[in-house]
Design a protein around this motif. Structure first.
Motif, PDB file in Angstrom:
ATOM      1  N   GLY A  70       2.262   8.922 -13.214  1.00  0.00           N
ATOM      2  CA  GLY A  70       3.328   7.642 -13.033  1.00  0.00           C
ATOM      3  C   GLY A  70       2.543   6.474 -13.349  1.00  0.00           C
ATOM      4  O   GLY A  70       3.172   5.386 -13.491  1.00  0.00           O
ATOM      5  N   ILE A  71       1.315   6.344 -13.716  1.00  0.00           N
ATOM      6  CA  ILE A  71       0.441   5.254 -14.144  1.00  0.00           C
ATOM      7  C   ILE A  71       0.747   5.235 -15.672  1.00  0.00           C
ATOM      8  O   ILE A  71       0.553   6.143 -16.457  1.00  0.00           O
ATOM      9  N   ALA A 129       0.914  -1.170  -0.041  1.00  0.00           N
ATOM     10  CA  ALA A 129       0.070   0.018  -0.110  1.00  0.00           C
ATOM     11  C   ALA A 129       0.915   1.249   0.083  1.00  0.00           C
ATOM     12  O   ALA A 129       0.512   2.260  -0.533  1.00  0.00           O
ATOM     13  N   LEU A 130       1.926   1.262   0.634  1.00  0.00           N
ATOM     14  CA  LEU A 130       2.916   2.311   0.503  1.00  0.00           C
ATOM     15  C   LEU A 130       3.847   2.341  -0.609  1.00  0.00           C
ATOM     16  O   LEU A 130       4.392   3.495  -0.937  1.00  0.00           O
ATOM     17  N   LEU A 131       4.205   1.214  -1.034  1.00  0.00           N
ATOM     18  CA  LEU A 131       5.425   1.064  -2.210  1.00  0.00           C
ATOM     19  C   LEU A 131       4.695   1.509  -3.366  1.00  0.00           C
ATOM     20  O   LEU A 131       5.470   2.306  -3.951  1.00  0.00           O
ATOM     21  N   VAL A 132       3.526   1.201  -3.728  1.00  0.00           N
ATOM     22  CA  VAL A 132       2.824   1.603  -4.985  1.00  0.00           C
ATOM     23  C   VAL A 132       2.711   3.052  -5.143  1.00  0.00           C
ATOM     24  O   VAL A 132       3.254   3.525  -6.143  1.00  0.00           O
ATOM     25  N   PRO A 133       2.179   3.900  -4.207  1.00  0.00           N
ATOM     26  CA  PRO A 133       2.198   5.389  -4.399  1.00  0.00           C
ATOM     27  C   PRO A 133       3.425   5.911  -4.518  1.00  0.00           C
ATOM     28  O   PRO A 133       3.968   6.858  -5.056  1.00  0.00           O
ATOM     29  N   ARG A 156       7.658   7.888 -10.741  1.00  0.00           N
ATOM     30  CA  ARG A 156       7.713   7.894 -12.115  1.00  0.00           C
ATOM     31  C   ARG A 156       6.985   9.351 -12.696  1.00  0.00           C
ATOM     32  O   ARG A 156       7.566   9.835 -13.474  1.00  0.00           O
ATOM     33  N   GLY A 157       5.975   9.665 -11.886  1.00  0.00           N
ATOM     34  CA  GLY A 157       5.053  10.686 -12.196  1.00  0.00           C
ATOM     35  C   GLY A 157       5.648  12.111 -12.140  1.00  0.00           C
ATOM     36  O   GLY A 157       5.566  13.045 -12.965  1.00  0.00           O
ATOM     37  N   ALA A 158       6.694  12.255 -11.039  1.00  0.00           N
ATOM     38  CA  ALA A 158       7.176  13.581 -10.708  1.00  0.00           C
ATOM     39  C   ALA A 158       8.154  13.812 -11.918  1.00  0.00           C
ATOM     40  O   ALA A 158       8.784  15.169 -12.014  1.00  0.00           O
ATOM     41  N   ARG A 159       8.650  12.848 -12.713  1.00  0.00           N
ATOM     42  CA  ARG A 159       9.446  13.397 -13.647  1.00  0.00           C
ATOM     43  C   ARG A 159       8.815  14.025 -14.759  1.00  0.00           C
ATOM     44  O   ARG A 159       9.526  14.884 -15.375  1.00  0.00           O
ATOM     45  N   ARG A 160       7.623  13.636 -14.776  1.00  0.00           N
ATOM     46  CA  ARG A 160       6.917  14.105 -16.080  1.00  0.00           C
ATOM     47  C   ARG A 160       6.001  15.529 -15.686  1.00  0.00           C
ATOM     48  O   ARG A 160       5.962  16.386 -16.441  1.00  0.00           O
ATOM     49  N   ALA A 161       5.165  15.076 -14.372  1.00  0.00           N
ATOM     50  CA  ALA A 161       4.604  16.355 -13.958  1.00  0.00           C
ATOM     51  C   ALA A 161       5.612  17.538 -13.180  1.00  0.00           C
ATOM     52  O   ALA A 161       6.661  17.256 -12.802  1.00  0.00           O
ATOM     53  N   LYS A 162       5.240  18.703 -13.237  1.00  0.00           N
ATOM     54  CA  LYS A 162       6.003  19.699 -12.510  1.00  0.00           C
ATOM     55  C   LYS A 162       5.538  19.925 -11.395  1.00  0.00           C
ATOM     56  O   LYS A 162       4.572  20.341 -10.779  1.00  0.00           O
TER      57      LYS A 162
END
Length: 294
Positions: free
Chosen positions: A97-98, A19-23, A29-35
């Protein structure tokens, strides 16, 4: 004993790890694409690590054997951890990140189902949100229910996870920095919602603190971690943790919600202000030809 000793789980739980590893993976992953600013990253990781410490470390032994430690645990699970995660506003990063194909095939259809939409409408309703946020604290601190929850490991985990999930929903609703829509509540209602949660916490904390007899004998029956601390002193400290830090977290949340309100108002992004500007623009447009004829 070093830090790694205390980070070692008292009882290993694959549910907590997953539950904590997935987010965490999705955010990386997502922080690289989103600001995502550095402050938001720090806020997210602080909240996630706080949840891990409160759920899956050797400290869990103390959470189960001292009332004030149990209250400290729930302060983190219900207030501190979810608060900082919501404050980081990680929705865009988690979505990014998804994998896109997964979002199209699984996430969007699931969120679009009538059952999920209705459920979110119910739990995100301001009255329901406040009732759940305060009601869960009262429910799990009812003496007979608390007694059973601290004995049954399954109910104990349900109790902890209910606090985490409700905390995330509540603080996500309150700390949403966007105007409504797309946010579910207007900035003014967010301030009122979090303010409404303060008095019940103060009342319950004061009740626990001033009660002259032991409310939670389960800790004496099962054995206390700190034998030098009397049961009544333990109970009083636990009441103070609910009374003061718990209420203060709500005060801070109200101030942040008020700050979002003022920021949106200054930028003219509130619904009423947008309508007023649109009406003024239409009025100017309609008056322009007449002025030209003269």
């Amino acid at each position: 004993m070093n830090l790694l000793y205390w980070l070692d789980p008292w009882e290993f739980s694959p549910t907590v790890v997953i539950a904590l590893l997935v987010p965490a993976i999705l955010f990386v992953r997502g922080a690289r694409r989103a600001k995502v600013s550095a402050a938001r990253r720090i806020s997210f990781w602080f909240g996630l690590v706080a949840l891990y410490v409160a759920l899956h470390t050797r400290l869990d032994y103390f959470f189960e054997h001292e009332f004030f430690m149990h209250r400290a645990q729930h302060l983190v699970l219900h207030h501190l951890g979810p608060f900082f995660i919501a404050l980081s506003y990680p929705g865009a990063a988690l979505r990014a990140g998804i994998p896109f194909s997964w979002r199209q095939r699984f996430v969007r259809p699931a969120l679009a189902t009538p059952v999920v939409r209705k459920l979110l409408d119910v739990v995100m309703h301001p009255v329901v949100a406040v009732t759940l946020f305060v009601g869960l604290i009262y429910f799990w601190l009812m003496s007979p229910i608390h007694f059973v929850a601290m004995l049954d490991w399954r109910l104990y985990r349900v109790m902890n996870w209910s606090m985490v999930i409700d905390g995330l929903l509540f603080w996500w609703l309150v700390l949403d920095p966007r105007p409504a829509p797309p946010a579910r509540l207007s900035p003014g209602k967010r301030v009122l919602v979090v303010i409404a949660a303060i008095p019940p916490q103060i009342i319950l904390g004061a009740f626990i603190f001033f009660t002259p007899h032991e409310l939670y004998p389960i800790y004496s029956i099962c054995g206390r971690a700190f034998t030098w601390l009397s049961p009544m002193r333990d109970q009083q400290i636990g009441g103070l943790l609910l009374w003061i830090p718990g209420s203060m977290m709500s005060v801070i949340g109200a101030l942040l919600a008020l700050r979002h309100w003022m920021r949106l108002s200054a930028r003219g992004r509130l619904r009423g202000e947008r309508r007023a500007k649109a009406a003024q623009a239409l009025t100017r447009t309609a008056a322009a030809p007449a002025g030209g004829d003269r």
